[in-house]
Design a protein around this motif. Structure first.
Motif, mmCIF file in Angstrom:
data_model
loop_
_atom_site.group_PDB
_atom_site.id
_atom_site.type_symbol
_atom_site.label_atom_id
_atom_site.label_comp_id
_atom_site.label_asym_id
_atom_site.label_seq_id
_atom_site.Cartn_x
_atom_site.Cartn_y
_atom_site.Cartn_z
ATOM 1 N N ARG A 154 -37.108 -31.953 -80.208
ATOM 2 C CA ARG A 154 -36.892 -30.711 -79.478
ATOM 3 C C ARG A 154 -35.935 -30.961 -78.317
ATOM 4 N NH1 ARG A 154 -39.102 -28.122 -74.907
ATOM 5 N NH2 ARG A 154 -39.456 -25.863 -75.177
ATOM 6 N N SER A 155 -34.927 -30.087 -78.193
ATOM 7 C CA SER A 155 -33.978 -30.197 -77.080
ATOM 8 C C SER A 155 -33.748 -28.825 -76.457
ATOM 9 C CB SER A 155 -32.633 -30.752 -77.568
ATOM 10 O OG SER A 155 -31.684 -30.745 -76.512
ATOM 11 N N SER A 156 -33.834 -28.760 -75.140
ATOM 12 C CA SER A 156 -33.576 -27.509 -74.426
ATOM 13 C C SER A 156 -32.275 -27.581 -73.621
ATOM 14 C CB SER A 156 -34.751 -27.184 -73.486
ATOM 15 O OG SER A 156 -34.963 -28.249 -72.572
ATOM 16 N N ASP A 157 -31.455 -28.626 -73.873
ATOM 17 C CA ASP A 157 -30.200 -28.777 -73.139
ATOM 18 C C ASP A 157 -29.033 -29.066 -74.084
ATOM 19 O OD1 ASP A 157 -30.766 -31.366 -73.874
ATOM 20 O OD2 ASP A 157 -31.038 -32.127 -71.842
ATOM 21 N N ASN A 158 -28.998 -28.308 -75.190
ATOM 22 C CA ASN A 158 -27.898 -28.412 -76.160
ATOM 23 C C ASN A 158 -27.780 -29.791 -76.792
ATOM 24 O OD1 ASN A 158 -26.967 -25.695 -75.826
ATOM 25 N ND2 ASN A 158 -25.978 -26.304 -73.921
ATOM 26 N N GLY A 159 -28.906 -30.476 -76.921
ATOM 27 C CA GLY A 159 -28.897 -31.745 -77.621
ATOM 28 C C GLY A 159 -28.565 -32.951 -76.775
ATOM 29 N N GLN A 160 -28.497 -32.794 -75.466
ATOM 30 C CA GLN A 160 -28.248 -33.969 -74.626
ATOM 31 C C GLN A 160 -29.457 -34.891 -74.601
ATOM 32 O OE1 GLN A 160 -26.090 -33.351 -70.809
ATOM 33 N NE2 GLN A 160 -26.195 -31.169 -71.320
ATOM 34 N N ASN A 161 -30.648 -34.297 -74.589
ATOM 35 C CA ASN A 161 -31.896 -35.067 -74.559
ATOM 36 C C ASN A 161 -32.874 -34.457 -75.552
ATOM 37 O OD1 ASN A 161 -31.547 -36.914 -72.016
ATOM 38 N ND2 ASN A 161 -30.891 -34.870 -71.354
ATOM 39 N N TRP A 162 -33.709 -35.328 -76.133
ATOM 40 C CA TRP A 162 -34.645 -34.891 -77.164
ATOM 41 C C TRP A 162 -36.042 -35.444 -76.876
ATOM 42 C CZ3 TRP A 162 -32.902 -31.737 -81.132
ATOM 43 C CH2 TRP A 162 -31.517 -31.645 -81.276
ATOM 44 N N THR A 163 -37.056 -34.655 -77.245
ATOM 45 C CA THR A 163 -38.442 -35.090 -77.180
ATOM 46 C C THR A 163 -39.071 -34.909 -78.549
ATOM 47 O OG1 THR A 163 -38.629 -34.409 -74.869
ATOM 48 C CG2 THR A 163 -40.682 -34.740 -76.082
ATOM 49 N N GLN A 164 -39.727 -35.960 -79.048
ATOM 50 C CA GLN A 164 -40.442 -35.859 -80.322
ATOM 51 C C GLN A 164 -41.785 -35.180 -80.044
ATOM 52 O OE1 GLN A 164 -42.365 -35.577 -83.416
ATOM 53 N NE2 GLN A 164 -43.421 -37.228 -82.284
ATOM 54 N N VAL A 165 -42.098 -34.098 -80.786
ATOM 55 C CA VAL A 165 -43.242 -33.265 -80.412
ATOM 56 C C VAL A 165 -44.393 -33.271 -81.409
ATOM 57 C CG1 VAL A 165 -41.847 -31.742 -78.974
ATOM 58 C CG2 VAL A 165 -42.126 -31.204 -81.408
ATOM 59 N N LEU A 166 -44.217 -33.791 -82.608
ATOM 60 C CA LEU A 166 -45.291 -33.745 -83.594
ATOM 61 C C LEU A 166 -46.345 -34.821 -83.333
ATOM 62 C CD1 LEU A 166 -43.616 -33.152 -87.081
ATOM 63 C CD2 LEU A 166 -44.670 -31.484 -85.542
ATOM 64 N N PRO A 167 -47.580 -34.572 -83.781
ATOM 65 C CA PRO A 167 -48.615 -35.622 -83.677
ATOM 66 C C PRO A 167 -48.375 -36.728 -84.694
ATOM 67 C CG PRO A 167 -49.478 -33.722 -84.851
ATOM 68 C CD PRO A 167 -48.115 -33.318 -84.350
ATOM 69 N N ASP A 168 -49.069 -37.843 -84.501
ATOM 70 C CA ASP A 168 -49.005 -38.947 -85.456
ATOM 71 C C ASP A 168 -49.825 -38.618 -86.704
ATOM 72 O OD1 ASP A 168 -47.473 -40.411 -83.688
ATOM 73 O OD2 ASP A 168 -49.162 -41.608 -82.939
ATOM 74 N N ILE A 169 -49.407 -39.181 -87.818
ATOM 75 C CA ILE A 169 -50.208 -39.124 -89.036
ATOM 76 C C ILE A 169 -51.535 -39.823 -88.753
ATOM 77 C CG2 ILE A 169 -50.324 -39.854 -91.449
ATOM 78 C CD1 ILE A 169 -47.199 -39.925 -91.356
ATOM 79 N N PRO A 170 -52.665 -39.233 -89.092
ATOM 80 C CA PRO A 170 -53.962 -39.864 -88.799
ATOM 81 C C PRO A 170 -54.039 -41.300 -89.330
ATOM 82 C CG PRO A 170 -54.309 -37.621 -89.514
ATOM 83 C CD PRO A 170 -52.851 -37.897 -89.712
ATOM 84 N N GLY A 171 -54.556 -42.178 -88.485
ATOM 85 C CA GLY A 171 -54.693 -43.575 -88.853
ATOM 86 C C GLY A 171 -53.431 -44.394 -88.687
ATOM 87 N N THR A 172 -52.373 -43.778 -88.135
ATOM 88 C CA THR A 172 -51.113 -44.487 -87.927
ATOM 89 C C THR A 172 -50.618 -44.233 -86.509
ATOM 90 O OG1 THR A 172 -49.467 -42.782 -88.478
ATOM 91 C CG2 THR A 172 -50.575 -43.885 -90.317
ATOM 92 N N THR A 173 -49.537 -44.890 -86.160
ATOM 93 C CA THR A 173 -48.835 -44.615 -84.899
ATOM 94 C C THR A 173 -47.456 -44.042 -85.189
ATOM 95 O OG1 THR A 173 -48.025 -46.906 -84.849
ATOM 96 C CG2 THR A 173 -50.082 -46.413 -83.663
ATOM 97 N N THR A 174 -47.344 -43.369 -86.331
ATOM 98 C CA THR A 174 -46.077 -42.811 -86.794
ATOM 99 C C THR A 174 -46.170 -41.295 -86.884
ATOM 100 O OG1 THR A 174 -45.689 -44.803 -88.116
ATOM 101 C CG2 THR A 174 -44.374 -42.859 -88.655
ATOM 102 N N PRO A 175 -45.243 -40.552 -86.291
ATOM 103 C CA PRO A 175 -45.289 -39.093 -86.408
ATOM 104 C C PRO A 175 -45.052 -38.635 -87.845
ATOM 105 C CG PRO A 175 -43.870 -39.772 -84.583
ATOM 106 C CD PRO A 175 -44.161 -41.000 -85.384
ATOM 107 N N TYR A 176 -45.517 -37.422 -88.128
ATOM 108 C CA TYR A 176 -45.229 -36.798 -89.414
ATOM 109 C C TYR A 176 -43.713 -36.708 -89.629
ATOM 110 C CZ TYR A 176 -50.052 -35.200 -90.177
ATOM 111 O OH TYR A 176 -51.412 -35.133 -90.397
ATOM 112 N N ALA A 177 -43.309 -36.712 -90.908
ATOM 113 C CA ALA A 177 -41.904 -36.582 -91.281
ATOM 114 C C ALA A 177 -41.644 -35.156 -91.769
ATOM 115 C CB ALA A 177 -41.553 -37.593 -92.367
ATOM 116 N N PRO A 178 -40.895 -34.345 -91.037
ATOM 117 C CA PRO A 178 -40.703 -32.947 -91.433
ATOM 118 C C PRO A 178 -39.785 -32.820 -92.652
ATOM 119 C CG PRO A 178 -40.276 -33.263 -89.081
ATOM 120 C CD PRO A 178 -40.317 -34.619 -89.709
#
Length: 233
Positions: A59-83
């Protein structure tokens, strides 16, 4: 990014570590154009291409200068879901369908949020669980979404399931619908199989869905061929 209607383009430097971008949506949030990008890793010719810093919805609110990953991790992992797909309902709720990551985790899940920020997501995991329990098609595949422009409560999803035969094959497994903005989902009674062939037998590649902008009960699903339903599937 293009600022002249697509005549010229420039790479957004902050995205240089993204391996694959599966979808992009821009959402009006109190007058700010907020960008959402689905970012995933993948395997090509036996080589893993890993996204940096991770898979996820960025997610970026400044035209892509900065991004934040917003999804939760897949249960049992430390990896976010893959959209695999991003969809906005008619009233702006964000829906994300997932696909399997390079470890075959996290596919066949639908998440939604009203703000698109960290810690605000509800995950619907029923089909991930159902597919994994199958003896014939145990690999949860990707989800593609379509929101009805005429009714903010109605969203459709198609879900792939698969098997391994030296290669991970996926087909069209399910067509489902919500009539309450994702609070619950119901499976459509029929899938458009024909001539003994699954309706989307290359679902890792050819897999799409759309809804008539004026009629929430008219939808199209595409595999290698195109099918239409005029009664909500």
């Amino acid at each position: 990014r293009s600022v002249d209607g697509g005549q010229t383009w420039n790479l957004i430097p902050s995205t240089a570590g993204f391996a694959y971008v599966t979808d992009i949506k821009v959402r009006n949030e109190n007058g700010t154009s907020v960008i959402y990008a689905g970012v995933v890793s993948g395997k090509y010719k036996g080589v893993d291409h890993l996204s940096s810093p991770s898979d996820g919805l960025y997610r970026s609110s400044d035209n892509g200068q900065n991004w934040t990953q917003v999804l939760p991790d897949i249960p049992g992992t430390t990896t976010p879901y893959a959209p695999s797909d991003i969809e906005l309902s008619a009233d702006g709720r964000i829906f994300v369908g997932t696909g399997p990551n390079t470890n075959l985790q996290g596919g066949a899940v639908i998440l939604h949020s009203d703000t698109g920020t960290q810690g605000t997501w509800t995950a619907y995991t029923q089909y991930n669980t159902l597919i994994q329990a199958s003896t014939s098609y145990p690999l949860p595949g990707r989800v593609m979404l379509a929101a009805a422009p005429s009714n903010s409560n109605v969203i459709y999803a198609i879900i792939a399931n698969g098997w391994n035969n030296g290669f991970n094959y996926y087909q069209g497994g399910y067509i489902i619908r919500t009539r309450n903005k994702g609070a619950s989902w119901s499976q459509r009674n029929m899938s458009p199989d024909y001539d003994g062939r699954n309706w989307a037998n290359l679902a890792w590649h050819a897999f799409t869905i759309g809804v008539d902008p004026n009629n929430m009960n008219t939808l199209w699903v595409g595999g290698l061929d195109l099918h239409r339903s005029t009664n909500g599937g």
